[in-house]
Design an enzyme around this catalytic site. Sequence first.
Site, PDB file in Angstrom:
ATOM      1  N   HIS A 327       0.868  -1.177   0.000  1.00  0.00           N
ATOM      2  CA  HIS A 327       0.000   0.000   0.000  1.00  0.00           C
ATOM      3  C   HIS A 327       0.903   1.224   0.000  1.00  0.00           C
ATOM      4  CE1 HIS A 327      -2.964   2.952   1.032  1.00  0.00           C
ATOM      5  NE2 HIS A 327      -3.914   2.048   0.941  1.00  0.00           N
ATOM      6  N   ARG A 347      -6.317  10.547  -0.534  1.00  0.00           N
ATOM      7  CA  ARG A 347      -5.954  11.000  -1.878  1.00  0.00           C
ATOM      8  C   ARG A 347      -7.205  11.146  -2.727  1.00  0.00           C
ATOM      9  NH1 ARG A 347      -2.670   6.603  -3.755  1.00  0.00           N
ATOM     10  NH2 ARG A 347      -3.146   5.535  -1.813  1.00  0.00           N
TER      11      ARG A 347
END
Lengths: 557, 256
Positions: A327, A347
């Site tokens: 990740h 994000r």
Amino acid sequence: MPYPQYLKDLIKRVEANRARHVALKREDDDLPFLTLEQRQSYLERFHPDYKTGPQIRRPITVGPSKGYSISPEIVDLLEARALVDPDKLDLSNPDYDVDVLIIGGGGAGSAAAIYARNAGASVMIATKLRHGDANTMMAEGGIQACDKAQKDSPYYHFLDVLGGGHFVNKRSLARRLVEDGPDAIRWLEGLGVLFDKFPDGRMKTVHGGGTCRKRMHSASDMSGAEIMRVVRDEVRNLDVPVIEFSPAVELIKNAEGHCAGAVLYNMETQEFTVCRAKAVVMATGGSGRLHIQGFMTTNHYGATGDGLVLCYRAGLPLVFLHTVQYHPTGIAYPEQAEGLLITEKFRGAGANVLNVDGERFVNEREPRDVEASAFIRECTEVGKGVRTPTGKWGVWLDSPMLDLLHGQGYVAKNFCGAYMLLKRFEIDISREPMLVFPTLHYQNGGVDFEADCTTQIPGLFIGGEVGGGIHGENRLMGNSLLDINVFGRIAGANAARFAQDSAVDAPLTLDHVRRYHQELEDAGIVTQRRAPVLLPDYTTPEVKERQLETHYLGNLR
Amino acid sequence: MANDTDSRDKVQDSPQLPKIPIFIMGKRYMVPEELTIMKAMEYAGYQFIRGCGCRMGVCGACGTVYRKPGDYKIRVGLACQTVVEPEMYLTQLPFYPANRASYDLAGAQGSAEEIHAAYPEVFRCVSCNACTKICPAEVSVMDYIAAIKRGDLELASELSFECIQCGLCVSRCMAELPQYHIAQMARRFVGAKLTPKAGHLREQVRNIAEGRYKDLMDQLESASKDSLIELYKARQWEPAKEGEDWTPDDHRGLLS
Ligand SMILES: Cc1cc2nc3c(=O)[nH]c(=O)nc-3n(C[C@H](O)[C@H](O)[C@H](O)COP(=O)(O)OP(=O)(O)OC[C@H]3O[C@@H](n4cnc5c(N)ncnc54)[C@H](O)[C@@H]3O)c2cc1C
Ligand code: FES
């Protein structure tokens, strides 16, 4: 641990650019996506999967996927002896006798239990830690499903899944995933999962990395915890017995070659017990705690790949295990929280990723493997990473932008998990950016299985992260919570059906374990290693050296 | 890997690490000063079977209570999140008995009365606030219990959302409530009974069940890799800043 002064000074560079970044974000003026060719080059040069050498990959020397090269940390477990001695265990007097045994009390296992129980089977869950101590509990960001027909459909979801997975996914699985998605969400909604919604009941959905449509559903940033505690509550309502701290350490077959139960190991009393079952669902989740390539991990304490070992010994091939998901945004500072996940939704909601100069260097919504590679590139080749006090690297994730974009309090309200976590370390992420670096996150591959959750072994069904193929070589965010519900439900229902219609009563056996041991010997593998390891080994060498009389069974004392 | 130090959770011992004394269930150990309680216990030689789950503060496996010398207060933390302090006396409470009432969600109305009937003891609450004080997730336990008593399940649901079901509240409750089970029931009532359902969800489930995407999906499933890549590249991207009602210009793959 608040940021030390030198990091606070570096943060000033981030702050200096923040107003400009917010303005660009408002205009959707992001850095362009990399082309497929650029993506490939980033992966090949920077992604940990693409490194070569015996420390990175090693062929398996025995069993159904002999010759397949995967992480040595996993090969070690496959080239190991069983915990239980097949000649010592009496299988003729099972301690438990049920229609359906479910191995693993995470999301997939719980969904399977509910479906099997509702189909009328007698069901038992055996799990390693407590019911719900599982990767499912930790998922933050959300769950995908293409349920807004005016703009989305299984067509787009399928393309996204395939694109994320490098177009090599097992297509029948990917198709089942996306076509069953809306119904899985409907099921969870009906069980009372508190999805983020508009007042009229419509789901709020956002983008995730690699999605062309906004189809990520969420429950604040505790989506997995919310789903897990709801399905666990439902399992309890159905009075399904859950045997905790009793991992399965071996599958049992019967004389007809069907899977017919499992050997359980009570970690507290150190007893082996036998569970006979007409059908078995394997739902043991992932393997982050094997710390592939020494990476920090987001996974829970029990994620040690046990299901891979058990299924492999029983004769099932492994697929797509040559890739591991890192990740992009694991916490790099403070050290106490190292490796913990910062959800991609930061994000998705508009937070920029910035280098040591406070400048953008990659679009924030690339697929995970590409995004992670870009971070590593920035910290190595480009040389613009941020150095932590302990000499590691990270890049900034500028969370305070979100309050500017969406209003004061947005971060604290929508990311309460991460906000609270870092507040305990005196870092206020609504005002200070986070320092992040890729962390070992997801076992892309696993045991080979079919869209109806069957395997080459009659009576053995697969659900969840332990299986491989759905996501090909790389999973997109939100597709795993979906996968465990879609395939957990199918596995449970089909296991119950198998128990009713197709199971045969025949003597139980561990001959497959004997044969596997023989195969190891024939391949010249002489080893003390035992698998599954059940728990990671965090005892320091100093302590171990003084434990003169202690025996270890795998990693277990 | 760019990070040159091995990042396993195992603590690398070294004489330079400044150490402090902590008392694990009354027994003194010297441990590196910046560790969490969890890592400090592992450093000291404990191997967890109970008391450790997610290692990230969400599963509630590692509730820990401690005291410091010269201070009457009971303190609380999650072992996986709380950094050790010199001279702390700690114990984990990995399990605490709590009774749970089974219920049939499908047949329930979703009313507060049903919760009151399942957990009549909820009215024994004397608002002492010991539950809220001990909650390591900083949930206002007493307030959500009060909301349930009043019948305000929405508020209870909101206030209890961050509950990690560690059970520490139960251990402190003088009215002997199993708070977290009660809250779970309230939240599921809110989610399943009191919140409007998503209509688009049902519509799409129907579309799929009726096979309206079947031909399209058959084609995709059997398409060559190259043509899939072409279709992938051609996907129109939903702009991040657009609102709920955005519809694409390209209707390929959609029903309309
Ligand atoms: C921090 C984090 C964040 C994530 N965020 C997201 C997200 O936002 N969206 C998304 O879609 N996915 C996300 N994921 C991935 C997703 O949560 C998992 O892949 C998924 O929940 C796995 O479900 P599972 O039921 O297969 O396994 P798990 O939930 O891990 O359950 C497996 C269970 O089996 C038990 N077990 C293990 N070995 C044995 C054994 N030998 N015998 C018996 N029991 C055993 C384990 O203890 C555990 O309880 C995230 C994962 C992590 C770690
Ligand atoms: S281990 Fe899960 S909350 Fe600490």
